[in-house]
Design a protein around this motif. Structure first.
Motif, PDB file in Angstrom:
ATOM      1  N   ARG A  85      52.423  51.332  37.328  1.00 59.44           N
ATOM      2  CA  ARG A  85      51.205  52.003  36.840  1.00 59.44           C
ATOM      3  C   ARG A  85      51.413  53.508  36.699  1.00 59.44           C
ATOM      4  O   ARG A  85      52.256  54.094  37.359  1.00 59.44           O
ATOM      5  CB  ARG A  85      50.038  51.694  37.771  1.00 59.44           C
ATOM      6  N   GLU A  86      50.610  54.108  35.845  1.00 61.38           N
ATOM      7  CA  GLU A  86      50.740  55.534  35.567  1.00 61.38           C
ATOM      8  C   GLU A  86      50.254  56.399  36.721  1.00 61.38           C
ATOM      9  O   GLU A  86      50.850  57.428  37.019  1.00 61.38           O
ATOM     10  CB  GLU A  86      49.958  55.892  34.296  1.00 61.38           C
ATOM     11  N   SER A  87      49.182  55.991  37.358  1.00 60.30           N
ATOM     12  CA  SER A  87      48.616  56.788  38.452  1.00 60.30           C
ATOM     13  C   SER A  87      48.845  56.067  39.783  1.00 60.30           C
ATOM     14  O   SER A  87      48.219  55.039  40.054  1.00 60.30           O
ATOM     15  CB  SER A  87      47.117  56.990  38.221  1.00 60.30           C
ATOM     16  N   TYR A  92      44.528  48.654  43.585  1.00 61.91           N
ATOM     17  CA  TYR A  92      44.876  47.477  42.791  1.00 61.91           C
ATOM     18  C   TYR A  92      43.674  46.887  42.063  1.00 61.91           C
ATOM     19  O   TYR A  92      43.767  46.562  40.880  1.00 61.91           O
ATOM     20  CB  TYR A  92      45.554  46.397  43.649  1.00 61.91           C
ATOM     21  N   ASP A  93      42.547  46.725  42.741  1.00 62.81           N
ATOM     22  CA  ASP A  93      41.402  46.076  42.088  1.00 62.81           C
ATOM     23  C   ASP A  93      40.923  46.869  40.877  1.00 62.81           C
ATOM     24  O   ASP A  93      40.549  46.282  39.862  1.00 62.81           O
ATOM     25  CB  ASP A  93      40.260  45.858  43.082  1.00 62.81           C
ATOM     26  N   ARG A  94      40.938  48.166  40.938  1.00 59.97           N
ATOM     27  CA  ARG A  94      40.562  48.974  39.775  1.00 59.97           C
ATOM     28  C   ARG A  94      41.604  48.816  38.670  1.00 59.97           C
ATOM     29  O   ARG A  94      41.276  48.696  37.498  1.00 59.97           O
ATOM     30  CB  ARG A  94      40.431  50.445  40.153  1.00 59.97           C
ATOM     31  N   PHE A  95      42.873  48.789  39.062  1.00 57.95           N
ATOM     32  CA  PHE A  95      43.957  48.593  38.095  1.00 57.95           C
ATOM     33  C   PHE A  95      43.827  47.245  37.382  1.00 57.95           C
ATOM     34  O   PHE A  95      44.020  47.135  36.174  1.00 57.95           O
ATOM     35  CB  PHE A  95      45.305  48.685  38.820  1.00 57.95           C
ATOM     36  N   ALA A  96      43.484  46.195  38.123  1.00 58.87           N
ATOM     37  CA  ALA A  96      43.443  44.834  37.577  1.00 58.87           C
ATOM     38  C   ALA A  96      42.201  44.550  36.743  1.00 58.87           C
ATOM     39  O   ALA A  96      42.198  43.603  35.950  1.00 58.87           O
ATOM     40  CB  ALA A  96      43.534  43.826  38.714  1.00 58.87           C
ATOM     41  N   THR A  97      41.150  45.363  36.898  1.00 55.87           N
ATOM     42  CA  THR A  97      39.910  45.147  36.144  1.00 55.87           C
ATOM     43  C   THR A  97      40.177  45.208  34.641  1.00 55.87           C
ATOM     44  O   THR A  97      40.815  46.120  34.147  1.00 55.87           O
ATOM     45  CB  THR A  97      38.859  46.210  36.538  1.00 55.87           C
ATOM     46  N   GLY A  98      39.703  44.190  33.927  1.00 55.37           N
ATOM     47  CA  GLY A  98      39.866  44.141  32.477  1.00 55.37           C
ATOM     48  C   GLY A  98      41.234  43.669  32.018  1.00 55.37           C
ATOM     49  O   GLY A  98      41.544  43.742  30.833  1.00 55.37           O
ATOM     50  N   THR A  99      42.054  43.185  32.941  1.00 56.83           N
ATOM     51  CA  THR A  99      43.374  42.670  32.578  1.00 56.83           C
ATOM     52  C   THR A  99      43.441  41.182  32.935  1.00 56.83           C
ATOM     53  O   THR A  99      42.502  40.626  33.504  1.00 56.83           O
ATOM     54  CB  THR A  99      44.504  43.405  33.335  1.00 56.83           C
ATOM     55  N   HIS A 101      45.541  40.157  35.131  1.00 60.05           N
ATOM     56  CA  HIS A 101      46.078  40.105  36.493  1.00 60.05           C
ATOM     57  C   HIS A 101      45.022  39.552  37.447  1.00 60.05           C
ATOM     58  O   HIS A 101      43.839  39.860  37.310  1.00 60.05           O
ATOM     59  CB  HIS A 101      46.520  41.488  36.956  1.00 60.05           C
ATOM     60  N   PRO A 102      45.443  38.754  38.427  1.00 62.13           N
ATOM     61  CA  PRO A 102      44.479  38.179  39.379  1.00 62.13           C
ATOM     62  C   PRO A 102      43.869  39.278  40.247  1.00 62.13           C
ATOM     63  O   PRO A 102      44.522  40.277  40.552  1.00 62.13           O
ATOM     64  CB  PRO A 102      45.328  37.215  40.208  1.00 62.13           C
ATOM     65  N   ASN A 103      42.602  39.068  40.664  1.00 59.08           N
ATOM     66  CA  ASN A 103      42.009  40.060  41.558  1.00 59.08           C
ATOM     67  C   ASN A 103      42.436  39.777  42.991  1.00 59.08           C
ATOM     68  O   ASN A 103      42.836  38.665  43.330  1.00 59.08           O
ATOM     69  CB  ASN A 103      40.486  40.141  41.392  1.00 59.08           C
ATOM     70  N   SER A 104      42.353  40.785  43.831  1.00 61.82           N
ATOM     71  CA  SER A 104      42.881  40.652  45.196  1.00 61.82           C
ATOM     72  C   SER A 104      42.107  39.628  46.020  1.00 61.82           C
ATOM     73  O   SER A 104      42.692  38.941  46.850  1.00 61.82           O
ATOM     74  CB  SER A 104      42.896  42.026  45.892  1.00 61.82           C
ATOM     75  N   ASP A 105      40.795  39.511  45.820  1.00 60.63           N
ATOM     76  CA  ASP A 105      40.016  38.519  46.580  1.00 60.63           C
ATOM     77  C   ASP A 105      40.484  37.102  46.274  1.00 60.63           C
ATOM     78  O   ASP A 105      40.629  36.277  47.170  1.00 60.63           O
ATOM     79  CB  ASP A 105      38.523  38.654  46.271  1.00 60.63           C
ATOM     80  N   ALA A 106      40.749  36.825  45.002  1.00 59.53           N
ATOM     81  CA  ALA A 106      41.223  35.493  44.624  1.00 59.53           C
ATOM     82  C   ALA A 106      42.591  35.225  45.235  1.00 59.53           C
ATOM     83  O   ALA A 106      42.853  34.123  45.735  1.00 59.53           O
ATOM     84  CB  ALA A 106      41.286  35.369  43.103  1.00 59.53           C
ATOM     85  N   MET A 107      43.468  36.230  45.222  1.00 66.03           N
ATOM     86  CA  MET A 107      44.809  36.030  45.798  1.00 66.03           C
ATOM     87  C   MET A 107      44.734  35.824  47.298  1.00 66.03           C
ATOM     88  O   MET A 107      45.527  35.058  47.853  1.00 66.03           O
ATOM     89  CB  MET A 107      45.719  37.228  45.465  1.00 66.03           C
ATOM     90  N   ARG A 108      43.798  36.475  47.966  1.00 65.43           N
ATOM     91  CA  ARG A 108      43.663  36.307  49.421  1.00 65.43           C
ATOM     92  C   ARG A 108      43.266  34.891  49.798  1.00 65.43           C
ATOM     93  O   ARG A 108      43.595  34.403  50.871  1.00 65.43           O
ATOM     94  CB  ARG A 108      42.620  37.282  49.970  1.00 65.43           C
ATOM     95  N   GLU A 109      42.524  34.229  48.932  1.00 60.80           N
ATOM     96  CA  GLU A 109      42.002  32.891  49.210  1.00 60.80           C
ATOM     97  C   GLU A 109      42.970  31.768  48.872  1.00 60.80           C
ATOM     98  O   GLU A 109      42.862  30.674  49.427  1.00 60.80           O
ATOM     99  CB  GLU A 109      40.691  32.672  48.460  1.00 60.80           C
TER     100      GLU A 109
END
Length: 112
Positions: A85-87, A92-99, A101-109
């Protein structure tokens, strides 16, 4: 492999001495833990530690993690994209929004 974890100073000393004396059985040492080859002799060393230090030693059977077979492609791709990522301060959750990529809550489960 066998993972041996120690929880007391005396158990750590015994583990360190066993690792030094039996290097051919030790896959890797981590201070208070060690990975032993999954052989009868590795089990013998682990059981000796348990006999001497009882609850101060935990022994678990492990299997190597194969990142290509054991995790979904989406998880590997998300990790690679996030690290590129550039910044670097973007969570991660902000980075993944609109992509895709899976969100962190889903990956945790989800189990691997």
């Amino acid at each position: 492999m066998l993972l041996v974890v120690t929880y007391s100073r005396r158990a750590r000393e015994t583990l360190r001495n066993a690792c030094r004396a039996h290097e051919e059985t030790v896959v890797r040492r981590f201070g208070r833990a060690a990975l032993l080859r999954e052989t009868e002799y590795g089990a013998f060393l682990a059981y000796r530690l348990r006999e001497r230090h009882a609850a101060d030693v935990q022994v678990e059977r492990t299997e190597p993690f194969n990142e290509f077979a054991d995790a979904p492609d989406a998880v590997r791709e998300a990790a690679a994209a996030y690290e590129a990522r550039e910044s670097p301060s973007t969570p991660y959750d902000r980075f993944a929004t609109g992509t895709d990529h899976p969100n962190s809550d889903a990956m945790r489960e989800r189990e691997l």
